[in-house]
Design a protein around this motif. Structure first.
Motif, PDB file in Angstrom:
ATOM      1  N   ASN A 173      -4.386 -34.596 -41.440  1.00 41.61           N
ATOM      2  CA  ASN A 173      -3.672 -35.800 -41.860  1.00 41.61           C
ATOM      3  C   ASN A 173      -2.191 -35.624 -41.557  1.00 41.61           C
ATOM      4  O   ASN A 173      -1.680 -34.513 -41.505  1.00 41.61           O
ATOM      5  N   GLY A 174      -1.530 -36.745 -41.323  1.00 39.69           N
ATOM      6  CA  GLY A 174      -0.105 -36.715 -41.041  1.00 39.69           C
ATOM      7  C   GLY A 174       0.227 -37.140 -39.618  1.00 39.69           C
ATOM      8  O   GLY A 174      -0.635 -37.505 -38.820  1.00 39.69           O
ATOM      9  N   LEU A 175       1.516 -37.083 -39.314  1.00 36.90           N
ATOM     10  CA  LEU A 175       2.035 -37.483 -38.003  1.00 36.90           C
ATOM     11  C   LEU A 175       1.788 -36.383 -36.982  1.00 36.90           C
ATOM     12  O   LEU A 175       1.969 -35.203 -37.268  1.00 36.90           O
ATOM     13  N   TYR A 176       1.364 -36.772 -35.760  1.00 36.80           N
ATOM     14  CA  TYR A 176       1.081 -35.772 -34.729  1.00 36.80           C
ATOM     15  C   TYR A 176       1.539 -36.250 -33.358  1.00 36.80           C
ATOM     16  O   TYR A 176       1.719 -37.446 -33.114  1.00 36.80           O
ATOM     17  N   ASN A 177       1.731 -35.281 -32.464  1.00 35.90           N
ATOM     18  CA  ASN A 177       2.011 -35.554 -31.049  1.00 35.90           C
ATOM     19  C   ASN A 177       1.111 -34.659 -30.204  1.00 35.90           C
ATOM     20  O   ASN A 177       1.096 -33.442 -30.384  1.00 35.90           O
ATOM     21  N   ILE A 178       0.337 -35.267 -29.316  1.00 32.34           N
ATOM     22  CA  ILE A 178      -0.589 -34.538 -28.461  1.00 32.34           C
ATOM     23  C   ILE A 178      -0.174 -34.729 -27.002  1.00 32.34           C
ATOM     24  O   ILE A 178      -0.033 -35.865 -26.551  1.00 32.34           O
TER      25      ILE A 178
ATOM     26  N   GLY B  11       0.799 -40.337 -32.933  1.00 36.00           N
ATOM     27  CA  GLY B  11      -0.046 -41.079 -33.856  1.00 36.00           C
ATOM     28  C   GLY B  11       0.029 -40.569 -35.268  1.00 36.00           C
ATOM     29  O   GLY B  11       0.803 -39.657 -35.586  1.00 36.00           O
ATOM     30  N   TYR B  12      -0.795 -41.170 -36.120  1.00 38.21           N
ATOM     31  CA  TYR B  12      -0.857 -40.767 -37.528  1.00 38.21           C
ATOM     32  C   TYR B  12      -2.316 -40.652 -37.940  1.00 38.21           C
ATOM     33  O   TYR B  12      -3.105 -41.586 -37.747  1.00 38.21           O
ATOM     34  N   GLN B  13      -2.668 -39.485 -38.482  1.00 36.90           N
ATOM     35  CA  GLN B  13      -4.026 -39.255 -38.970  1.00 36.90           C
ATOM     36  C   GLN B  13      -4.072 -39.671 -40.429  1.00 36.90           C
ATOM     37  O   GLN B  13      -3.517 -39.004 -41.307  1.00 36.90           O
ATOM     38  N   LEU B  14      -4.718 -40.806 -40.685  1.00 39.62           N
ATOM     39  CA  LEU B  14      -4.785 -41.323 -42.050  1.00 39.62           C
ATOM     40  C   LEU B  14      -5.663 -40.460 -42.933  1.00 39.62           C
ATOM     41  O   LEU B  14      -5.363 -40.217 -44.103  1.00 39.62           O
ATOM     42  N   LYS B  15      -6.783 -40.016 -42.380  1.00 44.72           N
ATOM     43  CA  LYS B  15      -7.731 -39.141 -43.046  1.00 44.72           C
ATOM     44  C   LYS B  15      -8.487 -38.414 -41.935  1.00 44.72           C
ATOM     45  O   LYS B  15      -8.366 -38.782 -40.758  1.00 44.72           O
ATOM     46  N   PRO B  16      -9.268 -37.373 -42.246  1.00 42.92           N
ATOM     47  CA  PRO B  16      -9.938 -36.630 -41.169  1.00 42.92           C
ATOM     48  C   PRO B  16     -10.756 -37.493 -40.222  1.00 42.92           C
ATOM     49  O   PRO B  16     -10.784 -37.239 -39.015  1.00 42.92           O
ATOM     50  N   ILE B  17     -11.386 -38.533 -40.722  1.00 42.56           N
ATOM     51  CA  ILE B  17     -12.272 -39.328 -39.859  1.00 42.56           C
ATOM     52  C   ILE B  17     -11.553 -40.472 -39.164  1.00 42.56           C
ATOM     53  O   ILE B  17     -12.172 -41.168 -38.350  1.00 42.56           O
ATOM     54  N   LEU B  18     -10.257 -40.670 -39.422  1.00 43.97           N
ATOM     55  CA  LEU B  18      -9.574 -41.806 -38.804  1.00 43.97           C
ATOM     56  C   LEU B  18      -8.106 -41.502 -38.541  1.00 43.97           C
ATOM     57  O   LEU B  18      -7.319 -41.288 -39.456  1.00 43.97           O
ATOM     58  N   GLY B  19      -7.767 -41.497 -37.252  1.00 42.43           N
ATOM     59  CA  GLY B  19      -6.388 -41.371 -36.831  1.00 42.43           C
ATOM     60  C   GLY B  19      -6.114 -42.377 -35.726  1.00 42.43           C
ATOM     61  O   GLY B  19      -6.975 -42.643 -34.886  1.00 42.43           O
TER      62      GLY B  19
ATOM     63  N   ILE C  27     -13.700 -36.373 -17.033  1.00 45.29           N
ATOM     64  CA  ILE C  27     -12.352 -35.887 -17.309  1.00 45.29           C
ATOM     65  C   ILE C  27     -12.395 -34.665 -18.224  1.00 45.29           C
ATOM     66  O   ILE C  27     -13.041 -34.690 -19.279  1.00 45.29           O
ATOM     67  N   VAL C  28     -11.707 -33.612 -17.823  1.00 43.18           N
ATOM     68  CA  VAL C  28     -11.504 -32.432 -18.665  1.00 43.18           C
ATOM     69  C   VAL C  28     -10.015 -32.378 -19.003  1.00 43.18           C
ATOM     70  O   VAL C  28      -9.169 -32.420 -18.102  1.00 43.18           O
ATOM     71  N   ARG C  29      -9.718 -32.301 -20.294  1.00 41.70           N
ATOM     72  CA  ARG C  29      -8.312 -32.265 -20.725  1.00 41.70           C
ATOM     73  C   ARG C  29      -8.021 -30.984 -21.506  1.00 41.70           C
ATOM     74  O   ARG C  29      -8.842 -30.515 -22.278  1.00 41.70           O
ATOM     75  N   VAL C  30      -6.820 -30.462 -21.288  1.00 38.13           N
ATOM     76  CA  VAL C  30      -6.345 -29.277 -22.011  1.00 38.13           C
ATOM     77  C   VAL C  30      -4.925 -29.589 -22.488  1.00 38.13           C
ATOM     78  O   VAL C  30      -4.098 -30.081 -21.711  1.00 38.13           O
ATOM     79  N   GLY C  31      -4.654 -29.332 -23.756  1.00 37.52           N
ATOM     80  CA  GLY C  31      -3.321 -29.637 -24.245  1.00 37.52           C
ATOM     81  C   GLY C  31      -3.027 -29.031 -25.591  1.00 37.52           C
ATOM     82  O   GLY C  31      -3.816 -28.238 -26.132  1.00 37.52           O
ATOM     83  N   ILE C  32      -1.877 -29.397 -26.145  1.00 38.54           N
ATOM     84  CA  ILE C  32      -1.455 -28.912 -27.456  1.00 38.54           C
ATOM     85  C   ILE C  32      -1.089 -30.093 -28.342  1.00 38.54           C
ATOM     86  O   ILE C  32      -0.704 -31.161 -27.851  1.00 38.54           O
ATOM     87  N   ALA C  33      -1.240 -29.885 -29.644  1.00 37.92           N
ATOM     88  CA  ALA C  33      -0.877 -30.904 -30.630  1.00 37.92           C
ATOM     89  C   ALA C  33       0.093 -30.300 -31.636  1.00 37.92           C
ATOM     90  O   ALA C  33      -0.130 -29.195 -32.137  1.00 37.92           O
ATOM     91  N   LEU C  34       1.173 -31.021 -31.906  1.00 37.06           N
ATOM     92  CA  LEU C  34       2.143 -30.626 -32.905  1.00 37.06           C
ATOM     93  C   LEU C  34       2.053 -31.586 -34.074  1.00 37.06           C
ATOM     94  O   LEU C  34       2.008 -32.804 -33.881  1.00 37.06           O
ATOM     95  N   TRP C  35       2.048 -31.033 -35.279  1.00 41.17           N
ATOM     96  CA  TRP C  35       1.928 -31.845 -36.494  1.00 41.17           C
ATOM     97  C   TRP C  35       3.222 -31.813 -37.292  1.00 41.17           C
ATOM     98  O   TRP C  35       3.925 -30.798 -37.317  1.00 41.17           O
ATOM     99  N   SER C  36       3.503 -32.922 -37.952  1.00 38.09           N
ATOM    100  CA  SER C  36       4.643 -32.954 -38.854  1.00 38.09           C
ATOM    101  C   SER C  36       4.387 -32.001 -40.017  1.00 38.09           C
ATOM    102  O   SER C  36       3.265 -31.873 -40.498  1.00 38.09           O
ATOM    103  N   LYS C  37       5.422 -31.321 -40.477  1.00 38.78           N
ATOM    104  CA  LYS C  37       5.270 -30.375 -41.575  1.00 38.78           C
ATOM    105  C   LYS C  37       4.985 -31.083 -42.885  1.00 38.78           C
ATOM    106  O   LYS C  37       4.440 -30.481 -43.800  1.00 38.78           O
ATOM    107  N   LYS C  38       5.386 -32.321 -43.001  1.00 41.55           N
ATOM    108  CA  LYS C  38       5.175 -33.051 -44.250  1.00 41.55           C
ATOM    109  C   LYS C  38       3.819 -33.740 -44.242  1.00 41.55           C
ATOM    110  O   LYS C  38       3.320 -34.118 -43.224  1.00 41.55           O
TER     111      LYS C  38
END
Length: 264
Positions: free
Chosen positions: A100-105, A131-139, A253-264
Motif C-alpha cells: 500500500n502507498g505511493l509507488y514508482n515502477i 501510482g497508488y496502491q489502495l490495498k494489496p488487491i487494488l492499485g 513481453i518480458v519486463r524487468v524493473g525496479i519499484a520504489l515506494w514512499s516511506k509513508k
C-alpha cells in the motif's frame, strides 16, 4: 614437546568455540517510554513496525512510533546504536514487501513475436508508472513509455492506466502480482527513415509477475505477458510509391524493473 603443542592447539580451539557460543549477539530495541527489549529482529517494515523474537521464542510486534533507538550487537552499544529511521536489518532479517502507498515502477521490456516479414520480430522498450496502491488487491497508476516493435523504425509512445494486484503473501520478502494496462499509443512521422506519416491506436497489456524486496526496501520486478498495439505507418518507397501499413502488433513481453515506494 609435540604432545604439548597439540594439546595447546586443542585448548585454543575449545576456547574459541566457547567464546563464540558465549558472545552471541542480539538486537536491542529502546522504546520512547524507557523500556528496553532484547531479542532477534525477524521482520522490519521501515516507518511501520518491527517484529522481535525473544529468547523464549515468543514474538512481539513494536510500532515504529514507539521506537527510540535500535541497537545491534550487545557487545558494543554505543557503536551500533541507530535511530529507527536509519536502521538496516541484519542478513537474517528482511523488509516485508509493501502493498500500500505511493509507488514508482520503471521497467525495461523485451518484445518477441511474428511480424509482417518472415522470421521472429524482436523489439524493446522502456516505461515508467507512478501510482497508488489502495490495498494489496487494488492499485492504480498512470504510465508512459517508448516501444520499438521492429527494425523498420516503427516506434510507439504509449500513455496508459495500470491496474495492479498483489497476491496474498506469507512472511517472505517476495510475492506475485497481476498487472493490467490499457491506453493509447502515439506514433509520429520520421521522415529521416522514410516514414512520412504515422498514427497510433489502442494499447492493451496483461502480465503476471514476481517481485522480491531488498533490505533497502526496493522491489525488483520480473513479469511476462501479452501486449497488443494498434498503429498505422505510411512509408515512401524507392520507386515513388507509398506503402501504408495498418498494424496490430501482438507481442510476448518480458519486463524487468525496479519499484520504489514512499516511506509513508
Amino acid at each position: 614437546m609435540k604432545p604439548v603443542f597439540i594439546s595447546l592447539i586443542y585448548l585454543l580451539l575449545a576456547f574459541n568455540t566457547f567464546a563464540q557460543k558465549n558472545n552471541k549477539t542480539s538486537d536491542i530495541v529502546l522504546l520512547k517510554n524507557g523500556d528496553r527489549l532484547s531479542g532477534e529482529i525477524t521482520e522490519y517494515i521501515q516507518g511501520e513496525k518491527l517484529i522481535l523474537k525473544r529468547s523464549d521464542d515468543t514474538e512481539i510486534t513494536i510500532l515504529a512510533e514507539e521506537i527510540q533507538q535500535i541497537i545491534q550487537e550487545l557487545a558494543d552499544e554505543n557503536e551500533n546504536a541507530l535511530p529507527a529511521e536509519d536502521f538496516k536489518p541484519k542478513s537474517n532479517a528482511y523488509i516485508k514487501p509493501k502493498t500500500n502507498g505511493l509507488y514508482n515502477i520503471t521497467q525495461l521490456s523485451f518484445a518477441m513475436g511474428s511480424g509482417s516479414e518472415p522470421g521472429l520480430a524482436l523489439g524493446a522498450g522502456i516505461s515508467t508508472i507512478v501510482g497508488y496502491q489502495l490495498k494489496p488487491i487494488l492499485g492504480l497508476g498512470l504510465g508512459i513509455g517508448l516501444d520499438n516493435y521492429a527494425r523498420r523504425g516503427e516506434t510507439i509512445y504509449p500513455v496508459f492506466v495500470d491496474v495492479r494486484s498483489y497476491l496474498p503473501i506469507s512472511k517472505k520478502p517476495h510475492s506475485y502480482y497481476i498487472s493490467l494496462a490499457g491506453g493509447y499509443g502515439f506514433a509520429f512521422a520520421r521522415e529521416s527513415i522514410g516514414i512520412n506519416s504515422a498514427k497510433g491506436g489502442y494499447m492493451a497489456h496483461a502480465a503476471i509477475g514476481y517481485r522480491t524486496t531488498t533490505k533497502e526496501g526496493v522491489d525488483v520486478n520480473v513479469d511476462i505477458g501479452v501486449k497488443n498495439q494498434k498503429a498505422t505507418f505510411s512509408r515512401d518507397l524507392f520507386n515513388g510509391d507509398i506503402e501504408r501499413r495498418d498494424l496490430t502488433f501482438q507481442r510476448l513481453i518480458v519486463r524487468v524493473g525496479i519499484a520504489l515506494w514512499s516511506k509513508k
